[in-house]
Design a protein around this motif. Sequence first.
Motif, PDB file in Angstrom:
ATOM      1  N   HIS A  57     -41.267   9.949  14.372  1.00 60.03           N
ATOM      2  CA  HIS A  57     -40.385  11.020  13.897  1.00 60.03           C
ATOM      3  C   HIS A  57     -39.202  10.384  13.158  1.00 60.03           C
ATOM      4  N   ASP A  98     -44.050  11.415  10.481  1.00 56.26           N
ATOM      5  CA  ASP A  98     -44.673  12.747  10.527  1.00 56.26           C
ATOM      6  C   ASP A  98     -43.664  13.863  10.278  1.00 56.26           C
ATOM      7  N   GLY A 105     -48.086  15.976  11.009  1.00 56.47           N
ATOM      8  CA  GLY A 105     -48.543  15.124  12.087  1.00 56.47           C
ATOM      9  C   GLY A 105     -50.047  14.994  12.114  1.00 56.47           C
ATOM     10  N   THR A 124     -46.267   9.662  19.679  1.00 57.58           N
ATOM     11  CA  THR A 124     -45.681  10.960  19.328  1.00 57.58           C
ATOM     12  C   THR A 124     -44.875  11.579  20.464  1.00 57.58           C
ATOM     13  N   VAL A 129     -46.037  18.733  17.499  1.00 58.71           N
ATOM     14  CA  VAL A 129     -46.760  17.738  16.698  1.00 58.71           C
ATOM     15  C   VAL A 129     -47.970  17.225  17.470  1.00 58.71           C
TER      16      VAL A 129
END
Length: 436
Positions: A57, A98, A105, A124, A129
């Motif tokens: 992220h 993402d 994502g 993640t 996502v």
Amino acid sequence: MTESSRITRRLRSSISRRSALKGIGAAGAAGLVAGPGFVRYAQAQSSEPIRIGFQAHRTGIGAAYGRWYEKTTAAAVKAINDGGGINGRPIEIITEDDGTDAKRGAEVVEKFANQHKVDIVYGTLFSHVVIASSPVAGELKIPYYVVSEGHHVASTKMNRYVFQPGITDVKSQIQSTAPWITANVGKKVTQIFPDFAFGHDHRDYLPPALEAEGAEVVAQIAIPPTETSFTKYFPQIPTDTDVIYHVMVGPAVLTFVKELGEFFGSGGPQLFGFIDSLEAVDINSPGLEFLEGSHFWEGCPRYAQENDSDAMKAYREAVGLDENGAAVGDPNDVSTAAHMFGCWETLYVIKQAMEAADYRGPDDRAKLVEATEALTEFPEGPEHPQGDKIFNGKIHQCFGHQNISKVENGRLNVVHRTSIEDGLYEPEGDYTTMPL
């Protein structure tokens, strides 16, 4: 025997089987060492890195987490590579942003598999996502190790290729902390939570956990995670509320906490927050003085504690955390300590599973899935500095300790640590029955 004890015994019962399997693997390796040409073969294998696709992220509402997830990942990879890598091969991290966006994502997972040709995907955090990306991982049959803490993995609603082995889930966190909240903070609770999957876990699992302790949720207030002003929501809090249970995410968390204090002043209900409301935010920021005496859940403590283990001290040094949980040399760069430890621990779980599977490449992905499912316990130590954990291969989820911290003199001090048994619950399904 309590139900939690029975669950613990079942989860731990297969450890002897795993030990036996590792012994067989070690015996096989010993046989290979004696074979002609093995050293040249091993050197050829070790020259090719294990490629891990890191779904980061870097932008979007999860950017603060993403920055520290990257720092923690880099530190863990260095430690693993300095120790000989995995099966004699170094780890190589390939990172894609993402955007903390569900559609993007899913596209990133596909790019990792088809363009970058990575061995696995990892890292993640934000649940929307994960939920969007998981079907792609399943379709492409590429193991997907998330550091997300939502209940979506443990619910067995994902697929067999999705794991959450290095961080506990919200259902377990709430179940662990609810008795302490009821006994020490209050019994009439108003919830404030972000209006997406992660927040919905809090919405769904807090009421029954409190009811079991004789308390109740008197109101639930959902706020969009991209909201930038919050005062308009606070009049919805009932007057008989004695506890505000808050968990907020995104770049406006400082605004959320400040406005909460401005609205109530010094005479409002007691506060119990999940540290998400304050991750990457200096607790001594102007306007946060009202937090003194309030409590927060923390997965891993932000501030160094007097009883920190040697493993925790070494982890903090490797990641670059000062005593206050900020970056060494930059006190304004406050960490996301309560979550990012999961990156360190997940990478070590991947290492353990790959070694158990004698992983050599993408053709061994099914073996890697089965080897991860066969794991049962992670002892506290350099690989798992946050604490010991139990892993349930049926639901691809670990269970560990939670920390409740109190704001005292402008720092967070741990006042209660839950047991693993406090957070155990019956599995809702079984991934191991699904085809590979």
